[in-house]
Write a protein that holds these residues in place. Structure first.
Motif, PDB file in Angstrom:
ATOM      1  N   ALA A   1       0.873  -1.157  -0.018  1.00  0.00           N
ATOM      2  CA  ALA A   1      -0.095   0.063  -0.137  1.00  0.00           C
ATOM      3  C   ALA A   1       1.043   1.196   0.071  1.00  0.00           C
ATOM      4  O   ALA A   1       1.509   1.444   0.940  1.00  0.00           O
ATOM      5  N   SER A   2       0.680   2.037  -0.899  1.00  0.00           N
ATOM      6  CA  SER A   2       1.445   3.236  -1.351  1.00  0.00           C
ATOM      7  C   SER A   2       0.763   4.238  -1.168  1.00  0.00           C
ATOM      8  O   SER A   2      -0.038   4.836  -2.211  1.00  0.00           O
ATOM      9  N   ASP A   3       0.943   5.171   0.060  1.00  0.00           N
ATOM     10  CA  ASP A   3       0.081   6.418   0.181  1.00  0.00           C
ATOM     11  C   ASP A   3       0.562   7.584  -0.494  1.00  0.00           C
ATOM     12  O   ASP A   3       1.464   8.522   0.262  1.00  0.00           O
ATOM     13  N   CYS A   4      -0.022   7.957  -1.700  1.00  0.00           N
ATOM     14  CA  CYS A   4       0.449   8.976  -2.268  1.00  0.00           C
ATOM     15  C   CYS A   4      -0.849  10.163  -2.227  1.00  0.00           C
ATOM     16  O   CYS A   4      -0.786  10.889  -3.410  1.00  0.00           O
ATOM     17  N   LEU A   5      -1.840   9.938  -1.293  1.00  0.00           N
ATOM     18  CA  LEU A   5      -2.720  10.918  -1.427  1.00  0.00           C
ATOM     19  C   LEU A   5      -2.956  11.833  -0.128  1.00  0.00           C
ATOM     20  O   LEU A   5      -3.183  12.764  -0.393  1.00  0.00           O
ATOM     21  N   HIS A   6      -2.700  11.303   1.032  1.00  0.00           N
ATOM     22  CA  HIS A   6      -2.649  12.005   2.024  1.00  0.00           C
ATOM     23  C   HIS A   6      -1.303  12.732   2.270  1.00  0.00           C
ATOM     24  O   HIS A   6      -0.423  12.376   1.900  1.00  0.00           O
ATOM     25  N   TRP A   7      -1.508  13.764   3.091  1.00  0.00           N
ATOM     26  CA  TRP A   7      -0.479  14.663   3.431  1.00  0.00           C
ATOM     27  C   TRP A   7       0.085  14.699   4.912  1.00  0.00           C
ATOM     28  O   TRP A   7      -0.277  15.513   5.711  1.00  0.00           O
ATOM     29  N   CYS A   8       0.911  13.820   5.326  1.00  0.00           N
ATOM     30  CA  CYS A   8       1.291  13.710   6.485  1.00  0.00           C
ATOM     31  C   CYS A   8       2.749  14.054   6.873  1.00  0.00           C
ATOM     32  O   CYS A   8       3.019  13.824   7.854  1.00  0.00           O
ATOM     33  N   ALA A   9       3.317  14.286   5.665  1.00  0.00           N
ATOM     34  CA  ALA A   9       4.987  14.610   5.922  1.00  0.00           C
ATOM     35  C   ALA A   9       4.987  16.234   6.210  1.00  0.00           C
ATOM     36  O   ALA A   9       4.125  16.682   5.602  1.00  0.00           O
ATOM     37  N   PRO A  10       6.131  16.643   6.751  1.00  0.00           N
ATOM     38  CA  PRO A  10       5.858  18.194   7.075  1.00  0.00           C
ATOM     39  C   PRO A  10       6.348  18.739   5.687  1.00  0.00           C
ATOM     40  O   PRO A  10       6.695  18.323   4.772  1.00  0.00           O
ATOM     41  N   GLY A  11       5.742  20.006   5.751  1.00  0.00           N
ATOM     42  CA  GLY A  11       5.809  20.827   4.713  1.00  0.00           C
ATOM     43  C   GLY A  11       4.417  21.443   4.185  1.00  0.00           C
ATOM     44  O   GLY A  11       4.023  22.495   4.916  1.00  0.00           O
ATOM     45  N   PRO A  12       3.903  20.914   3.311  1.00  0.00           N
ATOM     46  CA  PRO A  12       2.710  21.414   2.686  1.00  0.00           C
ATOM     47  C   PRO A  12       1.619  21.675   3.908  1.00  0.00           C
ATOM     48  O   PRO A  12       1.086  22.729   4.059  1.00  0.00           O
ATOM     49  N   VAL A  13       1.362  20.592   4.874  1.00  0.00           N
ATOM     50  CA  VAL A  13       0.337  20.822   5.712  1.00  0.00           C
ATOM     51  C   VAL A  13       0.462  21.975   6.636  1.00  0.00           C
ATOM     52  O   VAL A  13      -0.571  22.629   7.211  1.00  0.00           O
ATOM     53  N   ASP A  14       1.796  22.274   7.080  1.00  0.00           N
ATOM     54  CA  ASP A  14       2.267  23.205   7.736  1.00  0.00           C
ATOM     55  C   ASP A  14       1.806  24.609   7.018  1.00  0.00           C
ATOM     56  O   ASP A  14       1.470  25.626   7.952  1.00  0.00           O
ATOM     57  N   THR A  15       1.972  24.675   5.980  1.00  0.00           N
ATOM     58  CA  THR A  15       1.871  25.728   5.124  1.00  0.00           C
ATOM     59  C   THR A  15       0.348  26.004   5.052  1.00  0.00           C
ATOM     60  O   THR A  15      -0.256  27.235   5.241  1.00  0.00           O
ATOM     61  N   PHE A  16      -0.320  25.081   4.547  1.00  0.00           N
ATOM     62  CA  PHE A  16      -1.890  25.191   4.968  1.00  0.00           C
ATOM     63  C   PHE A  16      -2.565  25.768   6.208  1.00  0.00           C
ATOM     64  O   PHE A  16      -3.101  26.688   6.078  1.00  0.00           O
ATOM     65  N   ASN A  17      -1.740  25.280   7.312  1.00  0.00           N
ATOM     66  CA  ASN A  17      -2.127  25.798   8.592  1.00  0.00           C
ATOM     67  C   ASN A  17      -1.826  27.041   8.784  1.00  0.00           C
ATOM     68  O   ASN A  17      -2.526  28.063   9.639  1.00  0.00           O
ATOM     69  N   ASP A  18      -0.486  27.594   8.393  1.00  0.00           N
ATOM     70  CA  ASP A  18      -0.149  29.018   8.417  1.00  0.00           C
ATOM     71  C   ASP A  18      -1.027  30.033   7.485  1.00  0.00           C
ATOM     72  O   ASP A  18      -1.410  30.942   7.953  1.00  0.00           O
ATOM     73  N   ILE A  19      -1.426  29.506   6.389  1.00  0.00           N
ATOM     74  CA  ILE A  19      -2.321  30.299   5.595  1.00  0.00           C
ATOM     75  C   ILE A  19      -3.756  30.528   6.447  1.00  0.00           C
ATOM     76  O   ILE A  19      -4.408  31.513   6.383  1.00  0.00           O
ATOM     77  N   LEU A  20      -4.075  29.302   6.944  1.00  0.00           N
ATOM     78  CA  LEU A  20      -5.627  29.377   7.687  1.00  0.00           C
ATOM     79  C   LEU A  20      -5.450  30.215   8.812  1.00  0.00           C
ATOM     80  O   LEU A  20      -6.368  30.862   8.902  1.00  0.00           O
ATOM     81  N   MET A  21      -4.300  30.200   9.504  1.00  0.00           N
ATOM     82  CA  MET A  21      -4.092  31.099  10.636  1.00  0.00           C
ATOM     83  C   MET A  21      -4.122  32.653  10.319  1.00  0.00           C
ATOM     84  O   MET A  21      -4.960  33.490  11.011  1.00  0.00           O
ATOM     85  N   GLN A  22      -3.462  32.908   9.205  1.00  0.00           N
ATOM     86  CA  GLN A  22      -3.584  34.373   8.613  1.00  0.00           C
ATOM     87  C   GLN A  22      -5.086  34.771   8.133  1.00  0.00           C
ATOM     88  O   GLN A  22      -5.551  35.655   8.498  1.00  0.00           O
ATOM     89  N   MET A  23      -5.841  33.574   7.760  1.00  0.00           N
ATOM     90  CA  MET A  23      -7.270  34.186   7.440  1.00  0.00           C
ATOM     91  C   MET A  23      -7.993  34.337   8.782  1.00  0.00           C
ATOM     92  O   MET A  23      -8.934  35.315   8.868  1.00  0.00           O
ATOM     93  N   ILE A  24      -7.866  33.502   9.919  1.00  0.00           N
ATOM     94  CA  ILE A  24      -8.406  33.872  10.922  1.00  0.00           C
ATOM     95  C   ILE A  24      -7.940  35.246  11.771  1.00  0.00           C
ATOM     96  O   ILE A  24      -8.972  35.908  12.063  1.00  0.00           O
ATOM     97  N   ALA A  25      -6.636  35.290  11.638  1.00  0.00           N
ATOM     98  CA  ALA A  25      -6.163  36.586  12.341  1.00  0.00           C
ATOM     99  C   ALA A  25      -6.648  37.936  11.767  1.00  0.00           C
ATOM    100  O   ALA A  25      -6.758  38.834  12.000  1.00  0.00           O
ATOM    101  N   GLY A  26      -6.827  37.663  10.304  1.00  0.00           N
ATOM    102  CA  GLY A  26      -7.116  38.853   9.208  1.00  0.00           C
ATOM    103  C   GLY A  26      -8.356  39.382   9.409  1.00  0.00           C
ATOM    104  O   GLY A  26      -8.749  40.154   8.641  1.00  0.00           O
ATOM    105  N   GLY A  27      -9.233  38.547   9.940  1.00  0.00           N
ATOM    106  CA  GLY A  27     -10.818  38.993  10.429  1.00  0.00           C
ATOM    107  C   GLY A  27     -10.974  40.282  10.722  1.00  0.00           C
ATOM    108  O   GLY A  27     -12.041  40.840  10.748  1.00  0.00           O
TER     109      GLY A  27
END
Length: 219
Positions: free
Chosen positions: A193-219
């Protein structure tokens, strides 16, 4: 033949009942919609996807996704119990990166260890289905934001657009590293089973969360 069952005119009860407790809502969906499916509306089958044996109207995954998203956002705007809600964020799809030369369960189907370098030879091209799913999010969120300005002032709708960013990062999936032996360079069976769908390695998911936090803070 297995298929998903999608009820277009009903929301999941636990999710809907939690609206009263939400200040921020994040909606992230898309990957399941291209699966074979049977669609119900008002108790009747209104179409299918990937089930030619059923002799029913074929519906494209992006069109169904758009319908589901539109109804969900309309419900959020109209729900009196969602009076605490201040921000609704809808994330665009983050594409998978399975190597088309192999079956999904081959150990080399998800073996990239570095990001793509630009768009050389179309490596990082977003697929047609993913592009249509992203377009549905952009357009439906824009429509919801316009409706909210008229009916729910103070309620913001935003898009967390990660599709292009995620397309560049084939290295950020678990791949075969869900097997403990792989970390030490140990043997991994050819069929694995080769998981090339989920995003569990560091990098993109951290960036997703950083952008989300900016959206929340920018309200």
């Amino acid at each position: 033949m297995a298929h998903e069952v999608v009820v277009l005119d009903a929301l999941t009860e636990p999710w809907a009942s939690d609206l009263a407790a939400m200040d921020v809502m994040v909606i992230s969906a898309g990957h399941w919609f291209p699966h074979s499916a049977v669609y119900y509306d008002d108790g009747e089958i209104v179409g299918v996807h990937g089930r030619p044996d059923m002799n029913r109207t074929e519906m494209s995954a992006p069109s169904v996704y758009r319908k589901v998203l539109r109804r969900t956002l309309e419900h959020v705007i109209n729900a009196a119990m969602a009076d605490k809600l201040e921000l609704v964020v809808v994330e665009t799809i983050a594409p998978a990166h399975f190597d088309g030369r192999y079956s999904w369960n081959h150990r080399d189907a998800c073996s990239r260890q570095r990001p793509y370098d630009g768009d050389v030879d179309g490596e990082a091209k977003v697929g047609d289905t993913e592009a249509e799913l992203r377009k549905a999010v952009l357009e439906e969120v824009a429509a919801a934001a316009a409706a909210a300005r008229r009916r729910r002032p103070g309620l913001r709708f935003e898009v967390l657009d990660v599709t292009r960013l995620a397309a560049m990062r084939p290295d950020a999936h678990p791949g075969v590293y869900i097997y403990k032996n792989a970390y030490g360079g140990g043997p991994v069976p050819e069929t694995a089973a080769s998981d090339c769908l989920h995003w569990c390695a560091p990098g993109p998911v951290d960036t997703f969360n950083d952008i989300l936090m900016q959206m929340i803070a920018g309200g």
